[in-house]
Structures are given as C-alpha cells and as structure tokens.
Motif scaffolding. Structure first.
Motif, PDB file in Angstrom:
ATOM      1  N   TYR A 183      11.871 -40.120  42.760  1.00  0.00           N
ATOM      2  CA  TYR A 183      12.962 -40.996  43.181  1.00  0.00           C
ATOM      3  C   TYR A 183      12.470 -42.441  43.159  1.00  0.00           C
ATOM      4  CZ  TYR A 183      10.724 -40.721  47.869  1.00  0.00           C
ATOM      5  OH  TYR A 183       9.847 -40.763  48.918  1.00  0.00           O
ATOM      6  N   ASP A 184      13.396 -43.371  43.102  1.00  0.00           N
ATOM      7  CA  ASP A 184      13.082 -44.798  43.167  1.00  0.00           C
ATOM      8  C   ASP A 184      13.141 -45.216  44.634  1.00  0.00           C
ATOM      9  OD1 ASP A 184      13.094 -47.582  43.212  1.00  0.00           O
ATOM     10  OD2 ASP A 184      14.435 -47.788  41.492  1.00  0.00           O
ATOM     11  N   LYS A 185      12.023 -45.644  45.192  1.00  0.00           N
ATOM     12  CA  LYS A 185      11.972 -45.956  46.616  1.00  0.00           C
ATOM     13  C   LYS A 185      12.948 -47.060  47.005  1.00  0.00           C
ATOM     14  CE  LYS A 185       8.366 -49.520  46.590  1.00  0.00           C
ATOM     15  NZ  LYS A 185       7.155 -49.994  47.291  1.00  0.00           N
ATOM     16  N   ASN A 186      13.305 -47.920  46.057  1.00  0.00           N
ATOM     17  CA  ASN A 186      14.211 -49.025  46.357  1.00  0.00           C
ATOM     18  C   ASN A 186      15.680 -48.627  46.237  1.00  0.00           C
ATOM     19  OD1 ASN A 186      12.090 -50.955  46.759  1.00  0.00           O
ATOM     20  ND2 ASN A 186      11.847 -51.041  44.532  1.00  0.00           N
ATOM     21  N   ALA A 187      15.931 -47.498  45.582  1.00  0.00           N
ATOM     22  CA  ALA A 187      17.313 -47.065  45.371  1.00  0.00           C
ATOM     23  C   ALA A 187      17.662 -45.790  46.138  1.00  0.00           C
ATOM     24  CB  ALA A 187      17.570 -46.850  43.874  1.00  0.00           C
ATOM     25  N   ALA A 188      16.671 -44.959  46.420  1.00  0.00           N
ATOM     26  CA  ALA A 188      16.932 -43.672  47.078  1.00  0.00           C
ATOM     27  C   ALA A 188      17.424 -43.885  48.499  1.00  0.00           C
ATOM     28  CB  ALA A 188      15.673 -42.817  47.082  1.00  0.00           C
ATOM     29  N   GLN A 189      18.360 -43.042  48.912  1.00  0.00           N
ATOM     30  CA  GLN A 189      18.816 -43.082  50.290  1.00  0.00           C
ATOM     31  C   GLN A 189      17.706 -42.567  51.205  1.00  0.00           C
ATOM     32  OE1 GLN A 189      22.747 -41.546  51.127  1.00  0.00           O
ATOM     33  NE2 GLN A 189      23.381 -41.786  48.987  1.00  0.00           N
ATOM     34  N   PRO A 190      17.606 -43.093  52.424  1.00  0.00           N
ATOM     35  CA  PRO A 190      16.546 -42.625  53.329  1.00  0.00           C
ATOM     36  C   PRO A 190      16.531 -41.120  53.528  1.00  0.00           C
ATOM     37  CG  PRO A 190      17.539 -44.625  54.182  1.00  0.00           C
ATOM     38  CD  PRO A 190      18.366 -44.219  52.989  1.00  0.00           C
ATOM     39  N   ILE A 191      17.710 -40.480  53.575  1.00  0.00           N
ATOM     40  CA  ILE A 191      17.752 -39.036  53.788  1.00  0.00           C
ATOM     41  C   ILE A 191      17.094 -38.295  52.625  1.00  0.00           C
ATOM     42  CG2 ILE A 191      20.038 -38.780  52.757  1.00  0.00           C
ATOM     43  CD1 ILE A 191      18.534 -36.757  55.707  1.00  0.00           C
ATOM     44  N   SER A 192      17.186 -38.844  51.415  1.00  0.00           N
ATOM     45  CA  SER A 192      16.543 -38.207  50.264  1.00  0.00           C
ATOM     46  C   SER A 192      15.028 -38.199  50.410  1.00  0.00           C
ATOM     47  CB  SER A 192      16.936 -38.915  48.965  1.00  0.00           C
ATOM     48  OG  SER A 192      18.312 -38.752  48.685  1.00  0.00           O
ATOM     49  N   LYS A 193      14.474 -39.273  50.967  1.00  0.00           N
ATOM     50  CA  LYS A 193      13.026 -39.333  51.181  1.00  0.00           C
ATOM     51  C   LYS A 193      12.596 -38.318  52.233  1.00  0.00           C
ATOM     52  CE  LYS A 193      12.999 -44.294  50.129  1.00  0.00           C
ATOM     53  NZ  LYS A 193      12.651 -45.653  50.626  1.00  0.00           N
ATOM     54  N   LEU A 194      13.402 -38.164  53.275  1.00  0.00           N
ATOM     55  CA  LEU A 194      13.082 -37.187  54.315  1.00  0.00           C
ATOM     56  C   LEU A 194      13.178 -35.771  53.765  1.00  0.00           C
ATOM     57  CD1 LEU A 194      15.006 -38.764  57.343  1.00  0.00           C
ATOM     58  CD2 LEU A 194      12.599 -39.045  56.722  1.00  0.00           C
ATOM     59  N   HIS A 195      14.198 -35.495  52.965  1.00  0.00           N
ATOM     60  CA  HIS A 195      14.328 -34.170  52.344  1.00  0.00           C
ATOM     61  C   HIS A 195      13.111 -33.844  51.498  1.00  0.00           C
ATOM     62  CE1 HIS A 195      19.046 -34.085  52.486  1.00  0.00           C
ATOM     63  NE2 HIS A 195      18.505 -33.716  53.625  1.00  0.00           N
ATOM     64  N   ALA A 196      12.708 -34.798  50.656  1.00  0.00           N
ATOM     65  CA  ALA A 196      11.598 -34.546  49.733  1.00  0.00           C
ATOM     66  C   ALA A 196      10.308 -34.287  50.504  1.00  0.00           C
ATOM     67  CB  ALA A 196      11.426 -35.732  48.779  1.00  0.00           C
ATOM     68  N   LEU A 197      10.061 -35.052  51.545  1.00  0.00           N
ATOM     69  CA  LEU A 197       8.853 -34.873  52.337  1.00  0.00           C
ATOM     70  C   LEU A 197       8.881 -33.537  53.076  1.00  0.00           C
ATOM     71  CD1 LEU A 197       6.201 -35.979  53.408  1.00  0.00           C
ATOM     72  CD2 LEU A 197       7.498 -37.291  55.120  1.00  0.00           C
ATOM     73  N   THR A 198      10.042 -33.149  53.582  1.00  0.00           N
ATOM     74  CA  THR A 198      10.167 -31.888  54.321  1.00  0.00           C
ATOM     75  C   THR A 198       9.883 -30.691  53.425  1.00  0.00           C
ATOM     76  OG1 THR A 198      11.762 -32.810  55.884  1.00  0.00           O
ATOM     77  CG2 THR A 198      11.783 -30.418  55.591  1.00  0.00           C
ATOM     78  N   ILE A 199      10.528 -30.628  52.261  1.00  0.00           N
ATOM     79  CA  ILE A 199      10.353 -29.458  51.398  1.00  0.00           C
ATOM     80  C   ILE A 199       8.952 -29.430  50.802  1.00  0.00           C
ATOM     81  CG2 ILE A 199      11.219 -28.237  49.375  1.00  0.00           C
ATOM     82  CD1 ILE A 199      13.038 -28.126  51.839  1.00  0.00           C
ATOM     83  N   MET A 200       8.415 -30.583  50.433  1.00  0.00           N
ATOM     84  CA  MET A 200       7.038 -30.605  49.942  1.00  0.00           C
ATOM     85  C   MET A 200       6.093 -30.060  51.010  1.00  0.00           C
ATOM     86  SD  MET A 200       4.491 -33.762  49.105  1.00  0.00           S
ATOM     87  CE  MET A 200       4.139 -33.873  50.868  1.00  0.00           C
ATOM     88  N   SER A 201       6.267 -30.465  52.248  1.00  0.00           N
ATOM     89  CA  SER A 201       5.368 -30.062  53.328  1.00  0.00           C
ATOM     90  C   SER A 201       5.440 -28.561  53.587  1.00  0.00           C
ATOM     91  CB  SER A 201       5.710 -30.820  54.610  1.00  0.00           C
ATOM     92  OG  SER A 201       5.603 -32.215  54.424  1.00  0.00           O
ATOM     93  N   THR A 202       6.641 -28.012  53.611  1.00  0.00           N
ATOM     94  CA  THR A 202       6.771 -26.580  53.895  1.00  0.00           C
ATOM     95  C   THR A 202       6.254 -25.739  52.733  1.00  0.00           C
ATOM     96  OG1 THR A 202       9.095 -26.661  53.168  1.00  0.00           O
ATOM     97  CG2 THR A 202       8.678 -26.863  55.518  1.00  0.00           C
ATOM     98  N   GLU A 203       6.477 -26.186  51.502  1.00  0.00           N
ATOM     99  CA  GLU A 203       5.935 -25.447  50.357  1.00  0.00           C
ATOM    100  C   GLU A 203       4.412 -25.537  50.333  1.00  0.00           C
ATOM    101  OE1 GLU A 203       7.364 -23.565  47.837  1.00  0.00           O
ATOM    102  OE2 GLU A 203       9.258 -23.643  48.939  1.00  0.00           O
ATOM    103  N   GLN A 204       3.875 -26.686  50.710  1.00  0.00           N
ATOM    104  CA  GLN A 204       2.426 -26.834  50.771  1.00  0.00           C
ATOM    105  C   GLN A 204       1.831 -25.879  51.801  1.00  0.00           C
ATOM    106  OE1 GLN A 204      -0.143 -30.762  50.806  1.00  0.00           O
ATOM    107  NE2 GLN A 204       0.668 -30.396  52.852  1.00  0.00           N
ATOM    108  N   GLN A 205       2.495 -25.729  52.946  1.00  0.00           N
ATOM    109  CA  GLN A 205       1.999 -24.812  53.960  1.00  0.00           C
ATOM    110  C   GLN A 205       2.066 -23.371  53.472  1.00  0.00           C
ATOM    111  OE1 GLN A 205       0.295 -25.202  56.542  1.00  0.00           O
ATOM    112  NE2 GLN A 205       0.319 -23.062  57.188  1.00  0.00           N
ATOM    113  N   THR A 206       3.108 -23.024  52.721  1.00  0.00           N
ATOM    114  CA  THR A 206       3.196 -21.679  52.145  1.00  0.00           C
ATOM    115  C   THR A 206       2.047 -21.438  51.172  1.00  0.00           C
ATOM    116  OG1 THR A 206       5.607 -21.776  52.358  1.00  0.00           O
ATOM    117  CG2 THR A 206       4.713 -20.072  50.929  1.00  0.00           C
ATOM    118  N   LEU A 207       1.756 -22.431  50.334  1.00  0.00           N
ATOM    119  CA  LEU A 207       0.613 -22.336  49.428  1.00  0.00           C
ATOM    120  C   LEU A 207      -0.676 -22.127  50.217  1.00  0.00           C
ATOM    121  CD1 LEU A 207      -0.839 -22.716  46.673  1.00  0.00           C
ATOM    122  CD2 LEU A 207      -0.760 -25.184  47.103  1.00  0.00           C
TER     123      LEU A 207
END
Length: 399
Positions: A183-207
C-alpha cells in the motif's frame, strides 16, 4: 461512544510490572470456553509477539541509547503481556486442538478483515489467503479425528464450517509469486494499515507455532502435514508482510504497532464473553495506552511529525469474531482456482506454478491429500462439518 487512544492516559510505565502471582493467570476451560474467546487469545498472542519482535529489530538498528533503553523497558512489559495472554490457553488442550483453533482464527479473522477492507487490492489479498487457511482447518480436522478420535466440532462449535478450500497441495507457489505490491502510506486509509499489520502478525504467529510443534508427533502423517502447512504459512507471511509500505519510518511503524494493540484490546474488551479474560483485555488496554503515548513522544521528537498525521483520531469499529460461512462459500464458488503470478492473481496454472508443484510434490500425493485418504480408510469417510444447504460447486483443479 467514540474512543480516541491519543487523548487517553493509561497506567504509568513504572506501575505496569507484574509479579509471578499476577502473571499466573487462570486458563480458560478447554471444553466449555467460547471458541471465539480462544481465537481472541491466539490473536493477541500473535499481536504481542510481533510487537516484541519489532521492538528487538528496531533496537538493533537504533543508534540512540536512550531510545533503546525506552524500547527495552516497554518491551519487557510487552513480554509479560504476551505470556499472560498465551498462558490463558489451557495446558490440557492438545497441540492439534490448538492448531485447529489457530486455523479458526485465520479463517474468521481474515474473512472479517476482507469484508471490512476498503482497498480492493488489499481485499483481494485477504480473500486469496483465507481460502487456503480454510483448507488447512479441514486437513487438521481429519488428522484430529484420525489420531485423537475426536471431532473438530468440539473445538469450532459450529461457528466455522470444516470442508475443503483451495487444496493445500495446490498452494505451493514459487516464492517470487508470493510478493504483493505494498500500500502507499500516503494514500492508504489508516484502517488498511491496521488490517495489514493484524493479519501479518497472526499469520506470523501461526508460522512460529507450526515451526516449533510439528516435530512433537510420532505419527509420520502428522509430522509431514505440519511440515506442508507450515511451508504454506511461510508463503502467507511473505504475502502479507509485502503489503506494508517499506517507506514507513521506524517511528511510524512504532506508533502503528502500539495503536493497533490499543485497537485490538479495546475491540476484544467490548466483545469478550468471559469476564476473567475481559478483565485482562481491559488491563492490557490501559497499559498499551501508555505505550502509545511514549511512542508518540518519540515520533514527535525524532521524526518531527505529529502521530495524528498517520493514525486515526478515534478507534474504528471493533474487530469482531463472528461466523463468515456465507462469505467464504461465495469465495469458494468464485475464487477457488486462483493462483498468483508476479504481484497479481490468475486462474491459469502458469509454467512457474506448475514447475513448483512438480518439484515440491515430487510426483507423489502430498501429506495434505494423504491425510484425507488415511482418515477415509480408518473412519470410513472423511470428516466435514457443514451447515445445511448445498456444498458450493467448485473445481479443485486449475484451469
């Protein structure tokens, strides 16, 4: 009522340290706890683990010793939080029961995020991944019936269906095809950044989980299935982490992490059914508010910007664990035969995908296919848990 974490004051950092008695939390009852309570626990374990890993990586790159000291102090509290959260899971639950709960998290949390995501490209990334974790749930449920002689409905409690998704043996892609556009940090909505961080974190923990527990079994099919699904989780972490804009500064990333923890603890405090667990979510939220305040001060001092430039001024709607049966069935009917090519998605089995399939499967049935065959032999049929109504029609082969 709106809640703005940037205007709230939490527990002062020097009052957050807990002793052993306080950390020795009572685990939930594995047979009577709400399945989504266990999902919230697994989610927050992943979020706290990512916060710790991120802080360590930041400290390794930071030349300012005072910043490193503050990171260390907050990180120690985060480590206590991670243990309190993870220790809520009962020791009486088997590794495989916990793995099934991990895949219920991956299914229903990713589906919820996909439904709520405003960016079409990011939404497609979550839709693509959820069909693969959905299939992992089905494979583990059959292994559970086969070696523990119990049914996954005891764990997921009819909230999540158990049936084939995108077949696991078809999830092995060339590593370059797991990298998405950020995503483009200057264009992405804040909720999109939170979503991406949340799913990355949970998938990382599963790994992380599968990397460490897959070798605890004696049964060859169990050891092999954890290997196969664990390798797919490696692909998923690559898939999701590449969505984050690499141009975000360390200070932006720090405040995003702390804000996301506030967001999720507040969400789960609002939706938790277990009073004892809810009290922990509330306590940790009040700790995280102070962590966020300290991170914001660092950003102003070292990045020369106000955190309000990158963070929401009030929390978005709560993250909610809820059934997503209809949504997933719709994806099964329309996206089952997708794979990836470069940073995009295709429905044709291109040459690089086919070469990877031939190499990784070695001309034999993969463990994820053999576990179904073996359970049919032992139990007389494969295990599924479906709601009433027709199974979604879909092809299990690429075009």
């Amino acid at each position: 009522m709106s809640f703005n974490p940037l205007q709230e004051r939490g527990i002062p950092l020097d009052r957050q340290l807990r002793n052993w008695r306080e950390l020795n939390v009572d685990p939930v009852d594995p047979d009577h706890a709400d399945p989504y309570t266990k999902c919230r626990i697994i989610t927050m374990n992943g979020i706290e683990t990512e916060a710790i890993f991120f802080s360590h990586h930041f400290a390794r790159r930071c030349p300012d010793i005072d910043v490193k000291r503050q990171l260390a102090e907050v990180r120690y509290i985060e480590s206590q939080q991670q243990r309190a959260v993870n220790w809520l899971l009962p020791g009486t639950a088997s590794v495989l029961e916990t793995a099934i709960s991990y895949e219920q998290v991956a299914t229903d949390l990713t589906a919820w995020v996909a439904r709520m995501e405003p960016d079409p490209y990011l939404q497609q990334a979550y839709q693509f991944g959820v069909l693969e974790d959905f299939d992992h749930l089905y494979r583990y449920a059959n292994l559970y019936e086969m070696i523990e002689h119990r049914k996954a409905e005891k764990i997921v409690d009819q909230l999540t269906e158990v049936m084939p998704g995108r077949p696991t043996f078809m999830q092995h892609r060339h590593p370059v095809d797991n990298v998405r556009e950020p995503y483009d940090k200057n264009a992405a909505q804040p909720i999109s950044k939170l979503h991406a961080l949340t799913i990355m974190s949970t998938e990382q923990q599963t790994l992380n989980f599968y990397m460490n527990v897959g070798n605890l079994y004696m049964e060859p099919i169990a050891r092999q299935l954890y290997q196969e699904i664990g390798l797919v989780e490696e692909e998923h972490v690559t898939h999701y982490e590449s969505l984050l804009d690499p141009g975000e500064t360390w200070w932006e990333l720090l405040v995003n992490h702390e804000y996301n923890e506030c967001y999720l603890y507040h969400s789960f405090m609002e939706t938790e059914s277990d009073p004892k667990v809810k009290a922990i979510w509330e306590l940790h939220l009040n700790m995280e508010l102070e962590h966020l305040r300290l991170a914001c001060e660092l950003m102003r001092r070292h990045d020369g910007r106000d955190p309000e430039e990158v963070l929401p001024t009030e929390l978005p709607a709560p993250v909610t664990f809820e059934p997503n049966k209809g949504y997933i069935r719709e994806l099964l009917a329309t996206q089952i035969d997708y794979t990836t090519l470069g940073t995009g998605y295709v429905q044709e089995a291109h040459e690089r995908f086919q070469r990877m399939q031939e190499r990784i499967n070695g001309g034999e049935k993969s463990p994820s296919e053999r576990v179904i065959d073996d359970n049919r032999t032992i139990s007389g049929r494969e295990y599924r848990l479906e709601s009433e109504g027709p199974h979604p029609m879909h092809s299990l082969q690429m075009h």
